[in-house]
Design an enzyme around this catalytic site. Structure first.
Site, PDB file in Angstrom:
ATOM      1  N   GLN A   1     -11.967 -17.840  36.840  1.00 63.04           N
ATOM      2  CA  GLN A   1     -13.434 -17.882  36.721  1.00 63.04           C
ATOM      3  C   GLN A   1     -14.086 -17.294  37.971  1.00 63.04           C
ATOM      4  O   GLN A   1     -13.712 -17.620  39.103  1.00 63.04           O
ATOM      5  CB  GLN A   1     -13.888 -19.330  36.486  1.00 63.04           C
TER       6      GLN A   1
ATOM      7  N   ASP B   1      -9.680 -11.744  29.807  1.00 65.91           N
ATOM      8  CA  ASP B   1     -11.060 -11.439  30.221  1.00 65.91           C
ATOM      9  C   ASP B   1     -11.295  -9.928  30.295  1.00 65.91           C
ATOM     10  O   ASP B   1     -12.435  -9.486  30.441  1.00 65.91           O
ATOM     11  CB  ASP B   1     -11.322 -12.019  31.622  1.00 65.91           C
TER      12      ASP B   1
ATOM     13  N   LYS C   1     -15.134 -23.473  27.630  1.00 65.48           N
ATOM     14  CA  LYS C   1     -14.046 -22.595  27.157  1.00 65.48           C
ATOM     15  C   LYS C   1     -12.832 -23.435  26.748  1.00 65.48           C
ATOM     16  O   LYS C   1     -12.221 -23.213  25.696  1.00 65.48           O
ATOM     17  CB  LYS C   1     -13.651 -21.595  28.262  1.00 65.48           C
TER      18      LYS C   1
HETATM   19  N1  GUN Z   1     -18.176 -15.582  35.410  1.00 64.48           N
HETATM   20  C1  GUN Z   1     -19.234 -15.275  34.630  1.00 64.48           C
HETATM   21  N2  GUN Z   1     -18.809 -14.802  33.439  1.00 64.48           N
HETATM   22  C2  GUN Z   1     -17.463 -14.788  33.474  1.00 64.48           C
HETATM   23  C3  GUN Z   1     -16.451 -14.410  32.531  1.00 64.48           C
HETATM   24  O1  GUN Z   1     -16.714 -13.949  31.415  1.00 64.48           O
HETATM   25  N3  GUN Z   1     -15.165 -14.576  32.960  1.00 64.48           N
HETATM   26  C4  GUN Z   1     -14.855 -15.068  34.190  1.00 64.48           C
HETATM   27  N4  GUN Z   1     -13.556 -15.164  34.506  1.00 64.48           N
HETATM   28  N5  GUN Z   1     -15.768 -15.413  35.076  1.00 64.48           N
HETATM   29  C5  GUN Z   1     -17.056 -15.285  34.713  1.00 64.48           C
END
Ligand code: GUN
Length: 293
Positions: free
Chosen positions: A96, A119, A52
């Site tokens: 995350q 998110d 990311k």
């Molecule tokens: N863990 C798995 N997928 C995601 C996501 O799209 N965002 C976040 N913050 N954690 C995750």
């Protein structure tokens, strides 16, 4: 059968994002800025977050990674979220998941300023999304919508079956696919681990979205001829023929299912790449104040 190619689409989207980032930079000197909070080193979170951050830099955005040990307290983590909320230079924040068991992910998510919640995990954004109001939408479902749109896949009146009811993918996906818009207007069935006759329900899907996290669970006998199949899974399975010792598999048994479909996403190279693009699109929206004025 046609591949829904996440690689091609994500390159296109990254080019578009780079042009838009350059434009706002030249207009007002603003550089969109995504912050990620990562706790611990377990699992695949570190790899996901690194990719990311790298993608942001590729399109000219700023990215900041804030790391904590597994032993971080809930209060410390919440204070870090508040600090980002109050920093006007930081536009978007993701924490995350998963978080260690001693931390309430719900409390942490609810601390994120909804205006920076790129998110789309804050209850306000989930609620606004469900009502069809402007909102940040969870990155994977948004990436799937973008894919359907860019391949001009017809959705109105179709039966969409979502397998898996996670808060991040299955649940929002089911809400989005029934909305009175494009992509949407589907008749949606949300299935899960307690669903009876799962194979039969899947076989009636015009659009099948597999997001249950079990490698190659969806087999050919569960898929209707001509269906559109979206595979959200990404799991490592042992494979001694590979140098790494593992292969990446989706929730769909690609080799046997693909020939039956009209469109299908590969794994890797499908939905995963779209997820990162959505996150960057949301960060750009946050920098522009597009969702909340
Ligand atoms: N863990 C798995 N997928 C995601 C996501 O799209 N965002 C976040 N913050 N954690 C995750």
């Amino acid at each position: 059968m046609q591949l829904l190619d996440g690689k091609v689409l994500s390159l296109q989207i990254k080019q578009e994002l780079a042009a838009e980032v350059a434009e706002i930079k030249s207009q007002n000197g603003k550089i969109p800025h995504l912050v990620a909070i990562l706790v611990g080193t377990a699992g695949r979170s570190e790899t996901y977050v690194a990719s990311k951050m790298k993608s942001c830099e590729e399109v000219g955005m700023h990215s900041t990674l804030i790391r904590f040990d597994d032993s971080v307290s809930e209060e410390e983590l919440i204070q870090a979220v508040r600090d980002v909320n109050e920093n006007p230079d930081m536009d978007g924040l993701i924490v995350q998941l998963p978080l260690p068991a001693h931390i309430s992910a719900d409390r942490v998510m609810e601390t994120i300023d909804p205006k920076k919640d790129v998110d789309g995990f804050h209850p306000i954004n989930i609620g606004r999304m469900a009502k069809g109001l402007p909102a940040y939408i969870s990155a994977t479902p948004q990436g799937i919508l973008e894919m359907l749109k860019r391949y001009a896949i017809e959705t109105a009146g179709k039966h969409c079956v979502v397998v898996g009811r996670s808060q991040i993918v299955g649940l929002p996906m089911s809400i989005l696919m029934q909305r009175n818009t494009y992509p949407g207007n589907c008749t949606v069935t949300l299935t899960h681990s307690r669903t009876l006759n799962l194979a039969e329900i899947c076989r009636s899907a015009d659009i099948l979205i597999a997001a249950l996290g079990r490698p190659e669970f969806i087999t050919a006998d569960m898929v209707k001829d001509g269906a559109v199949v979206i595979d959200v899974g990404l799991e490592r399975v042992p494979d001694l023929t590979k140098k790494s010792g593992f292969a990446l598999k989706g929730d769909v048994n690609f080799d046997e299912v693909a020939p039956k479909t009209s469109y299908i996403t590969p794994v890797p190279g499908g939905v995963g790449l779209m997820t990162i693009c959505s996150l960057m699109q949301n960060t750009l929206k946050a920098a522009r104040g597009e969702v909340y004025h």
